[in-house]
Structures are given as C-alpha cells and as structure tokens.
Motif scaffolding. Structure first.
Motif, mmCIF file in Angstrom:
data_model
loop_
_atom_site.group_PDB
_atom_site.id
_atom_site.type_symbol
_atom_site.label_atom_id
_atom_site.label_comp_id
_atom_site.label_asym_id
_atom_site.label_seq_id
_atom_site.Cartn_x
_atom_site.Cartn_y
_atom_site.Cartn_z
ATOM 1 N N MET A 12 -3.203 17.906 -1.844
ATOM 2 C CA MET A 12 -2.675 18.969 -0.991
ATOM 3 C C MET A 12 -2.338 18.424 0.398
ATOM 4 O O MET A 12 -1.291 18.744 0.964
ATOM 5 C CB MET A 12 -3.688 20.124 -0.896
ATOM 6 C CG MET A 12 -3.907 20.831 -2.225
ATOM 7 S SD MET A 12 -5.279 22.009 -2.175
ATOM 8 C CE MET A 12 -4.528 23.344 -1.254
ATOM 9 N N GLN A 13 -3.219 17.577 0.926
ATOM 10 C CA GLN A 13 -2.979 16.997 2.243
ATOM 11 C C GLN A 13 -1.764 16.064 2.210
ATOM 12 O O GLN A 13 -0.962 16.058 3.148
ATOM 13 C CB GLN A 13 -4.227 16.257 2.726
ATOM 14 C CG GLN A 13 -5.352 17.218 3.059
ATOM 15 C CD GLN A 13 -6.704 16.558 3.245
ATOM 16 O OE1 GLN A 13 -7.025 15.559 2.596
ATOM 17 N NE2 GLN A 13 -7.515 17.128 4.131
ATOM 18 N N HIS A 73 -1.425 22.154 7.723
ATOM 19 C CA HIS A 73 -2.133 23.339 7.221
ATOM 20 C C HIS A 73 -3.386 22.977 6.434
ATOM 21 O O HIS A 73 -4.111 23.862 5.995
ATOM 22 C CB HIS A 73 -1.224 24.150 6.297
ATOM 23 C CG HIS A 73 0.105 24.483 6.876
ATOM 24 N ND1 HIS A 73 0.271 25.336 7.942
ATOM 25 C CD2 HIS A 73 1.346 24.055 6.553
ATOM 26 C CE1 HIS A 73 1.551 25.426 8.234
ATOM 27 N NE2 HIS A 73 2.223 24.657 7.414
ATOM 28 N N THR A 74 -3.615 21.670 6.246
ATOM 29 C CA THR A 74 -4.597 21.248 5.247
ATOM 30 C C THR A 74 -5.735 20.396 5.807
ATOM 31 O O THR A 74 -6.177 19.454 5.159
ATOM 32 C CB THR A 74 -3.889 20.479 4.121
ATOM 33 O OG1 THR A 74 -3.132 19.400 4.702
ATOM 34 C CG2 THR A 74 -2.981 21.384 3.315
ATOM 35 N N SER A 75 -6.226 20.751 6.973
ATOM 36 C CA SER A 75 -7.424 20.052 7.448
ATOM 37 C C SER A 75 -8.567 20.387 6.479
ATOM 38 O O SER A 75 -8.524 21.404 5.774
ATOM 39 C CB SER A 75 -7.792 20.509 8.860
ATOM 40 O OG SER A 75 -8.220 21.858 8.836
ATOM 41 N N GLN A 76 -9.572 19.564 6.449
ATOM 42 C CA GLN A 76 -10.691 19.811 5.534
ATOM 43 C C GLN A 76 -11.350 21.174 5.800
ATOM 44 O O GLN A 76 -11.605 21.915 4.854
ATOM 45 C CB GLN A 76 -11.719 18.692 5.582
ATOM 46 C CG GLN A 76 -12.782 18.898 4.520
ATOM 47 C CD GLN A 76 -13.560 17.651 4.203
ATOM 48 O OE1 GLN A 76 -13.176 16.549 4.571
ATOM 49 N NE2 GLN A 76 -14.658 17.822 3.496
ATOM 50 N N PRO A 77 -11.623 21.540 7.065
ATOM 51 C CA PRO A 77 -12.209 22.874 7.283
ATOM 52 C C PRO A 77 -11.298 24.012 6.801
ATOM 53 O O PRO A 77 -11.778 24.990 6.232
ATOM 54 C CB PRO A 77 -12.423 22.927 8.793
ATOM 55 C CG PRO A 77 -12.499 21.501 9.231
ATOM 56 C CD PRO A 77 -11.590 20.756 8.303
ATOM 57 N N VAL A 88 -3.088 26.479 -6.383
ATOM 58 C CA VAL A 88 -2.208 25.326 -6.524
ATOM 59 C C VAL A 88 -1.370 25.526 -7.780
ATOM 60 O O VAL A 88 -1.749 26.263 -8.694
ATOM 61 C CB VAL A 88 -2.974 23.986 -6.607
ATOM 62 C CG1 VAL A 88 -3.682 23.686 -5.307
ATOM 63 C CG2 VAL A 88 -3.927 23.952 -7.776
ATOM 64 N N ALA A 89 -0.220 24.852 -7.789
ATOM 65 C CA ALA A 89 0.652 24.816 -8.960
ATOM 66 C C ALA A 89 0.659 23.381 -9.469
ATOM 67 O O ALA A 89 0.858 22.451 -8.686
ATOM 68 C CB ALA A 89 2.063 25.251 -8.585
ATOM 69 N N GLU A 90 0.424 23.218 -10.768
ATOM 70 C CA GLU A 90 0.411 21.889 -11.374
ATOM 71 C C GLU A 90 1.470 21.806 -12.459
ATOM 72 O O GLU A 90 1.632 22.737 -13.242
ATOM 73 C CB GLU A 90 -0.914 21.617 -12.083
ATOM 74 C CG GLU A 90 -2.107 21.496 -11.236
ATOM 75 C CD GLU A 90 -3.337 21.228 -12.078
ATOM 76 O OE1 GLU A 90 -4.091 20.343 -11.676
ATOM 77 O OE2 GLU A 90 -3.548 21.908 -13.112
ATOM 78 N N ALA A 111 2.431 20.421 -7.734
ATOM 79 C CA ALA A 111 3.794 20.824 -7.399
ATOM 80 C C ALA A 111 3.845 21.703 -6.158
ATOM 81 O O ALA A 111 4.898 21.869 -5.555
ATOM 82 C CB ALA A 111 4.434 21.545 -8.582
ATOM 83 N N GLY A 112 2.713 22.307 -5.777
ATOM 84 C CA GLY A 112 2.706 23.159 -4.598
ATOM 85 C C GLY A 112 1.384 23.874 -4.442
ATOM 86 O O GLY A 112 0.490 23.765 -5.276
#
Length: 173
Positions: A14-15, A41-45, A58-60, A66-67
């Motif tokens: 995601m990151q 948008h994807t910091s660990q917190p 998530v889309a796989e 994929a998103g």
C-alpha cells in the motif's frame, strides 16, 4: 478482482502504491521531507487506524495489489456516516477497480447500519459514484443508503452528463 480488508502484511504494498501515485507529480521528490510525508496517505499510524475502521479495503488481482480505499466512520451531528479519505488505484489496474473499492465501502457502511458514505468526487470516481447512485453537492458526492436515498438532497449523478467540470482533467487522461 478480489476486495478484502487489509492487514499489516499489506502495508508495504500500500505504501509503495501511494508513493508511486504521489510521484506522478514531478515536483513531489523535490518537496521538503515534511511536505512529502504530509501528502502520503499510508503512514504506519494511519494504516493501523484505517485497518480497524471496518470500512477500508484493498483490491487484489492475483498477487498484485491493484488499489485501496481508506475510509472511516464519523459522526455528523446526530448520525454516523462513512467518510472516504482516499481511493488509490494502480495505473493500468483492471477497469472497475475504483468502482469495486467504493462498493465495498458502501456495503460495509450499510452492513453496520450507517446510511451515508461521503467522498470527494474526482474524475476517477465518477463511474463508481454513478453506479452507487450518489448525489452531488458541490465537489462532494454522497451515497445515501436505504430509504434515505429517496429523499436525499443534491443532484443525482445519473442525470449529470459524463463530461468533466471546467478546469478538471478528463477521465483517463
């Protein structure tokens, strides 16, 4: 395409996707570190928070992410709603990925007795918003669920032409 909740094992992918999308702006890497961090948008917190939200997915496609959609429940006055923070889709992802992600968030909202999903209407989400019968108020779209859909304020997207507003890039451009 498979849509599912995500876990910590998905964070690196995601990151990486988030960073790839941010780097579509050629100036991104020249920004000060604090500004670059603020655009991600994807910091660990943040991911830990959204993982617990019940409305982020998530889309796989096979083994490829994929998103993703990041959304959270919030209170608006006297009622809860789901607020979509971001929808990020891999360039070249299968058509309908954004639609599937938004649908997953809308379904999760309905399943938890939340009857409004709010999100910023972008050209990438126009088809998804239309498929969910969203209404437009300004630059925001709202999916009203259940009986609220019959009396929802705003302009129903089905009646809005599919051309982008002046000054916005065309979809797919």
């Amino acid at each position: 395409m498979r849509y599912r909740t995500f876990s910590e094992a998905d964070y690196p992918a995601m990151q990486a996707l988030d960073l790839t999308l941010q780097r579509q702006d050629p100036a991104f890497d020249s920004l000060p570190e604090r500004e670059r961090d603020g655009r991600l948008h994807t910091s660990q917190p943040a991911l830990k928070f959204y993982e617990r939200s019940e409305h982020s997915f998530v889309a796989e496609e096979g083994d490829t992410l994929a998103g993703f959609i990041l959304a959270q429940p919030v209170w608006q006055g006297d009622r809860p709603l789901v607020l979509v923070r971001t929808v990020s889709v891999l360039p070249g992802a299968p058509e309908g990925t954004s639609t599937g992600l938004l649908h997953a968030a809308v379904k999760s909202a309905y399943d938890t007795a939340v009857y409004e999903v709010h999100f910023t209407l972008t050209p990438d989400l126009l088809d998804a918003a239309t498929s969910e019968s969203a209404v437009v108020t300004g630059q925001s779209a709202v999916c009203h669920l259940g009986t609220r859909a019959d009396t929802a304020p705003g302009t129903r997207l089905r009646s809005v032409p599919a051309t982008p507003a002046p000054g916005t890039p065309e979809q797919g451009a």
